[in-house]
Design a protein around this motif. Structure first.
Motif, PDB file in Angstrom:
ATOM      1  N   ASP A 112      -8.342   2.953   8.618  1.00  0.00           N
ATOM      2  CA  ASP A 112      -9.719   3.099   8.142  1.00  0.00           C
ATOM      3  C   ASP A 112      -9.838   2.408   6.792  1.00  0.00           C
ATOM      4  OD1 ASP A 112     -10.088   4.573  10.367  1.00  0.00           O
ATOM      5  OD2 ASP A 112     -10.251   6.519   9.355  1.00  0.00           O
ATOM      6  N   ARG A 113     -10.647   1.349   6.712  1.00  0.00           N
ATOM      7  CA  ARG A 113     -10.707   0.542   5.487  1.00  0.00           C
ATOM      8  C   ARG A 113     -12.072   0.630   4.818  1.00  0.00           C
ATOM      9  NH1 ARG A 113      -7.452  -1.548   1.712  1.00  0.00           N
ATOM     10  NH2 ARG A 113      -5.882  -1.641   3.371  1.00  0.00           N
ATOM     11  N   ALA A 114     -13.056   1.143   5.560  1.00  0.00           N
ATOM     12  CA  ALA A 114     -14.382   1.310   4.951  1.00  0.00           C
ATOM     13  C   ALA A 114     -15.067   2.486   5.625  1.00  0.00           C
ATOM     14  CB  ALA A 114     -15.201   0.039   5.123  1.00  0.00           C
ATOM     15  N   VAL A 152     -12.142 -13.850 -10.133  1.00  0.00           N
ATOM     16  CA  VAL A 152     -12.508 -13.092  -8.925  1.00  0.00           C
ATOM     17  C   VAL A 152     -11.279 -12.693  -8.111  1.00  0.00           C
ATOM     18  CG1 VAL A 152     -14.763 -14.203  -8.713  1.00  0.00           C
ATOM     19  CG2 VAL A 152     -12.811 -15.178  -7.483  1.00  0.00           C
ATOM     20  N   LEU A 153     -11.448 -11.577  -7.416  1.00  0.00           N
ATOM     21  CA  LEU A 153     -10.454 -11.154  -6.438  1.00  0.00           C
ATOM     22  C   LEU A 153     -10.476 -12.173  -5.293  1.00  0.00           C
ATOM     23  CD1 LEU A 153      -9.000  -8.227  -6.175  1.00  0.00           C
ATOM     24  CD2 LEU A 153     -10.631  -7.874  -4.336  1.00  0.00           C
ATOM     25  N   VAL A 154      -9.328 -12.502  -4.762  1.00  0.00           N
ATOM     26  CA  VAL A 154      -9.273 -13.411  -3.614  1.00  0.00           C
ATOM     27  C   VAL A 154      -9.792 -12.647  -2.388  1.00  0.00           C
ATOM     28  CG1 VAL A 154      -7.741 -14.761  -2.146  1.00  0.00           C
ATOM     29  CG2 VAL A 154      -7.298 -14.619  -4.611  1.00  0.00           C
ATOM     30  N   PRO A 155     -10.787 -13.182  -1.683  1.00  0.00           N
ATOM     31  CA  PRO A 155     -11.318 -12.451  -0.514  1.00  0.00           C
ATOM     32  C   PRO A 155     -10.213 -12.164   0.501  1.00  0.00           C
ATOM     33  CG  PRO A 155     -12.656 -14.405  -0.968  1.00  0.00           C
ATOM     34  CD  PRO A 155     -11.470 -14.468  -1.884  1.00  0.00           C
ATOM     35  N   ARG A 156     -10.207 -10.938   1.030  1.00  0.00           N
ATOM     36  CA  ARG A 156      -9.154 -10.500   1.955  1.00  0.00           C
ATOM     37  C   ARG A 156      -9.638 -10.529   3.403  1.00  0.00           C
ATOM     38  NH1 ARG A 156      -7.144  -9.939  -2.824  1.00  0.00           N
ATOM     39  NH2 ARG A 156      -6.053  -8.043  -3.465  1.00  0.00           N
ATOM     40  N   PRO A 157      -8.733 -10.863   4.328  1.00  0.00           N
ATOM     41  CA  PRO A 157      -9.116 -10.798   5.744  1.00  0.00           C
ATOM     42  C   PRO A 157      -9.649  -9.414   6.140  1.00  0.00           C
ATOM     43  CG  PRO A 157      -6.946 -11.795   5.496  1.00  0.00           C
ATOM     44  CD  PRO A 157      -7.358 -11.343   4.129  1.00  0.00           C
ATOM     45  N   GLU A 168       1.331 -11.109  -7.069  1.00  0.00           N
ATOM     46  CA  GLU A 168       0.112 -11.799  -6.640  1.00  0.00           C
ATOM     47  C   GLU A 168      -1.118 -10.984  -7.019  1.00  0.00           C
ATOM     48  OE1 GLU A 168       2.772 -11.675  -4.726  1.00  0.00           O
ATOM     49  OE2 GLU A 168       3.088 -13.628  -3.778  1.00  0.00           O
ATOM     50  N   VAL A 169      -1.098  -9.693  -6.661  1.00  0.00           N
ATOM     51  CA  VAL A 169      -2.282  -8.853  -6.919  1.00  0.00           C
ATOM     52  C   VAL A 169      -2.454  -8.612  -8.420  1.00  0.00           C
ATOM     53  CG1 VAL A 169      -3.444  -6.674  -6.381  1.00  0.00           C
ATOM     54  CG2 VAL A 169      -2.066  -7.800  -4.635  1.00  0.00           C
ATOM     55  N   ARG A 170      -1.330  -8.460  -9.131  1.00  0.00           N
ATOM     56  CA  ARG A 170      -1.445  -8.255 -10.583  1.00  0.00           C
ATOM     57  C   ARG A 170      -2.009  -9.478 -11.290  1.00  0.00           C
ATOM     58  NH1 ARG A 170       3.377  -7.585 -12.622  1.00  0.00           N
ATOM     59  NH2 ARG A 170       4.497  -7.244 -10.683  1.00  0.00           N
ATOM     60  N   ALA A 181     -11.515  -6.075 -11.290  1.00  0.00           N
ATOM     61  CA  ALA A 181     -11.832  -6.009  -9.865  1.00  0.00           C
ATOM     62  C   ALA A 181     -10.931  -5.032  -9.120  1.00  0.00           C
ATOM     63  CB  ALA A 181     -11.701  -7.391  -9.237  1.00  0.00           C
ATOM     64  N   LEU A 182      -9.913  -4.509  -9.811  1.00  0.00           N
ATOM     65  CA  LEU A 182      -8.930  -3.655  -9.146  1.00  0.00           C
ATOM     66  C   LEU A 182      -8.971  -2.217  -9.640  1.00  0.00           C
ATOM     67  CD1 LEU A 182      -5.863  -6.068  -9.466  1.00  0.00           C
ATOM     68  CD2 LEU A 182      -7.045  -5.506  -7.334  1.00  0.00           C
ATOM     69  N   ASP A 183      -9.132  -2.045 -10.948  1.00  0.00           N
ATOM     70  CA  ASP A 183      -8.909  -0.750 -11.589  1.00  0.00           C
ATOM     71  C   ASP A 183     -10.055   0.226 -11.336  1.00  0.00           C
ATOM     72  OD1 ASP A 183      -8.230   1.368 -13.170  1.00  0.00           O
ATOM     73  OD2 ASP A 183      -7.958   0.204 -15.009  1.00  0.00           O
ATOM     74  N   ALA A 210     -20.151  -2.639  -0.590  1.00  0.00           N
ATOM     75  CA  ALA A 210     -19.368  -2.837  -1.811  1.00  0.00           C
ATOM     76  C   ALA A 210     -17.883  -2.818  -1.504  1.00  0.00           C
ATOM     77  CB  ALA A 210     -19.679  -1.765  -2.853  1.00  0.00           C
ATOM     78  N   ASN A 211     -17.196  -3.835  -2.014  1.00  0.00           N
ATOM     79  CA  ASN A 211     -15.747  -3.761  -2.103  1.00  0.00           C
ATOM     80  C   ASN A 211     -15.473  -3.586  -3.597  1.00  0.00           C
ATOM     81  OD1 ASN A 211     -12.999  -3.943  -2.004  1.00  0.00           O
ATOM     82  ND2 ASN A 211     -12.935  -6.134  -1.513  1.00  0.00           N
ATOM     83  N   ALA A 212     -15.630  -2.341  -4.047  1.00  0.00           N
ATOM     84  CA  ALA A 212     -15.505  -2.028  -5.475  1.00  0.00           C
ATOM     85  C   ALA A 212     -14.025  -1.957  -5.853  1.00  0.00           C
ATOM     86  CB  ALA A 212     -16.191  -0.688  -5.745  1.00  0.00           C
ATOM     87  N   PRO A 213     -13.723  -1.971  -7.149  1.00  0.00           N
ATOM     88  CA  PRO A 213     -12.327  -1.737  -7.552  1.00  0.00           C
ATOM     89  C   PRO A 213     -11.928  -0.331  -7.120  1.00  0.00           C
ATOM     90  CG  PRO A 213     -13.708  -2.383  -9.426  1.00  0.00           C
ATOM     91  CD  PRO A 213     -14.617  -2.161  -8.283  1.00  0.00           C
ATOM     92  N   TYR A 214     -10.765  -0.189  -6.490  1.00  0.00           N
ATOM     93  CA  TYR A 214     -10.404   1.167  -6.041  1.00  0.00           C
ATOM     94  C   TYR A 214      -8.921   1.510  -6.223  1.00  0.00           C
ATOM     95  CZ  TYR A 214      -9.431  -1.352  -1.609  1.00  0.00           C
ATOM     96  OH  TYR A 214      -8.972  -2.223  -0.651  1.00  0.00           O
ATOM     97  N   VAL A 215      -8.223   0.729  -7.024  1.00  0.00           N
ATOM     98  CA  VAL A 215      -6.797   1.031  -7.229  1.00  0.00           C
ATOM     99  C   VAL A 215      -6.660   2.080  -8.334  1.00  0.00           C
ATOM    100  CG1 VAL A 215      -4.535   0.083  -7.787  1.00  0.00           C
ATOM    101  CG2 VAL A 215      -6.198  -1.328  -6.551  1.00  0.00           C
ATOM    102  N   PRO A 216      -5.949   3.195  -8.061  1.00  0.00           N
ATOM    103  CA  PRO A 216      -5.730   4.181  -9.116  1.00  0.00           C
ATOM    104  C   PRO A 216      -4.906   3.568 -10.256  1.00  0.00           C
ATOM    105  CG  PRO A 216      -5.143   5.079  -6.952  1.00  0.00           C
ATOM    106  CD  PRO A 216      -5.374   3.611  -6.772  1.00  0.00           C
TER     107      PRO A 216
HETATM  108  N1  GLN Z   1      -5.342  -4.529  -3.856  1.00  0.00           N
HETATM  109  C1  GLN Z   1      -6.422  -3.964  -3.147  1.00  0.00           C
HETATM  110  C2  GLN Z   1      -6.591  -4.785  -1.886  1.00  0.00           C
HETATM  111  O1  GLN Z   1      -5.720  -5.561  -1.610  1.00  0.00           O
HETATM  112  C3  GLN Z   1      -7.561  -3.781  -4.089  1.00  0.00           C
HETATM  113  C4  GLN Z   1      -8.865  -4.324  -3.833  1.00  0.00           C
HETATM  114  C5  GLN Z   1      -9.919  -3.565  -4.603  1.00  0.00           C
HETATM  115  O2  GLN Z   1      -9.628  -2.805  -5.538  1.00  0.00           O
HETATM  116  N2  GLN Z   1     -11.125  -3.735  -4.204  1.00  0.00           N
HETATM  117  O3  GLN Z   1      -7.500  -4.670  -1.109  1.00  0.00           O
END
Ligand code: GLN
Length: 289
Positions: free
Chosen positions: A279-281, A92-97, A209-211, A217-219, A193-199
């Motif tokens: 703007d994050r969402a 899992v992606l680590v939950p972000r603040p 760290e992110v890699r 969860a990223l791509d 949704a916090n979907a994968p959104y990295v190009p």
């Molecule tokens: N690295 C991005 C972030 O830190 C990606 C998260 C995502 O793709 N949902 O928020």
């Protein structure tokens, strides 16, 4: 070796590797190696105390992992989110603040709704952070969560079991809305949704760290918006009139997502700011309320 010596050695190793907060990370990892929390360690620690050899070995192994870029949350197997302690691992992606801002916005949206049986769905649930935080604040909510990754769903279920009453979140495995079967609730007041959104092209440039986080969860494909595009196309079929869709993405992607939402026939809502004021969402509503 004393605690003071072990800490000094580790801080030097971490700063030599370019780690941003060597002292904090070394403290956290030492506490973990000793099986105590950091405040207990800070309160009880005397630098001249000897560190037992087993704890020293564990500590050095953690420092080695951190030095090679693994994030502290994976080493500790936990991360705090919305005041709750989540179990995390490499599924899992680590939950972000920043995602806490999405939860805040979702809670205010729900606060304004009068329906007695409110239903929320979190897509790409990962560790379950969003769905579990929402349900913890609004026990009356019927909470659903889907993820395409079996490993992620296992983590989310562990978190729900630790943090909520039994059966509090309905978890489903599968691709976005397809995870919901005909018998499942299909009309929601809120979809997040916090979907994968990295190009694709930006993945090699991400920090170590992110890699280390799951690529799934990223791509987000060529422009990062592949999954968000699918969500927006299908969401109108699953939202109640007046229901709200909240999508987290990169601030630079907001104009493209706003266009998508509009062409899907949704009513534009506002942007949700992250902790640095960007703007994050984006929110959009199902018409017809
Ligand atoms: N690295 C991005 C972030 O830190 C990606 C998260 C995502 O793709 N949902 O928020």
């Amino acid at each position: 070796m004393t605690i003071g010596e072990a800490l000094a050695e580790s801080k030097a190793l971490l700063s030599g590797a370019g780690i941003e907060n060597p002292a904090l990370d070394a403290d956290l990892l030492l506490a973990h190696a000793l099986g105590v929390n950091r405040s207990a360690l800070v309160a009880a620690r005397r630098d001249s105390d000897a560190l037992n050899p087993e704890a020293l070995e564990r500590f050095r192994a953690f420092i080695e992992r951190r030095r090679s870029g693994e994030c502290v949350a994976y080493i500790l197997e936990k991360k705090e989110f919305f005041g709750l302690e989540f179990f995390v691992n490499k599924n899992v992606l680590v939950p972000r603040p920043d995602t806490e801002c999405l939860v805040e916005a979702a809670l205010s949206r729900l606060a304004g709704k009068k329906t007695p049986n409110l239903r929320a769905l979190d897509l790409c649930a990962g560790s379950g952070a969003i769905a579990i935080a929402l349900k913890s604040q609004r026990p009356d909510l019927e909470a659903w969560a889907t993820d395409i990754s079996q490993g992620a769903l296992e983590v989310a279920k562990i978190n729900a079991a630790c943090l909520l009453p039994l059966g509090a979140v309905h978890f489903r495995l599968g691709d976005l809305f397809q995870a919901l079967s005909a018998g499942d609730a299909r009309a929601f007041d809120l979809i997040t949704a916090n979907a994968p959104y990295v190009p694709d092209g930006e993945i090699p440039g991400l920090s170590a760290e992110v890699r280390g986080e799951p690529i799934l969860a990223l791509d987000g494909g060529a422009d990062g918006l592949d999954i968000i595009r699918k969500i927006v196309a299908q969401a109108p079929r699953f939202l109640l009139p007046g229901g709200s869709l909240m999508l987290e993405a990169d601030p630079r992607q907001m104009p493209a997502i706003a266009l998508m939402l509009e062409s899907a026939g949704l009513e534009p809502g506002g942007a949700i700011k992250d902790l640095s004021g960007r703007d994050r969402a984006l929110e959009a509503f199902q018409k017809g309320d």
